[in-house]
Design a protein around this motif. Sequence first.
Motif: not given
Length: 132
Positions: A1-16
Amino acid sequence: MLIRQVDIDSEFTDKFSGDYIFLVDTKGTRFNVPSGYNIMAYSDGVLLLERDGYYGYYSTAGKWIAQPIYTYARPFAEGLGVIGFSDSAKGVIDTEGNLVIPFKYDYISQVSSGVMALHGEDGWKLIAKLEK
């Protein structure tokens, strides 16, 4: 299965903080892609990989089917992959890397219901895939 993982910055939640695409099997084991390559597509047990504008096909068995020297490639469909060069010849290979249509066409459609359209020096052709 092809998976996409996007990590969100814990301090700036509008930034990856990261954006990754990877392959996992049914047990959740991650498939290792050769270092520095991006997964563009996965189908028929074959990964379409890209690095610096060059494409190649890599099998889930861990070997290159087509070395990453090409500037044009489409994902595999129905066991066939269209590969070649952006402004030049294109051909078709199977999942074992065997050349099934020679590198002499300037356009080859992706196979659909066993049919492909090809354009070359002698104009347009339609070809049908046959069982062995």
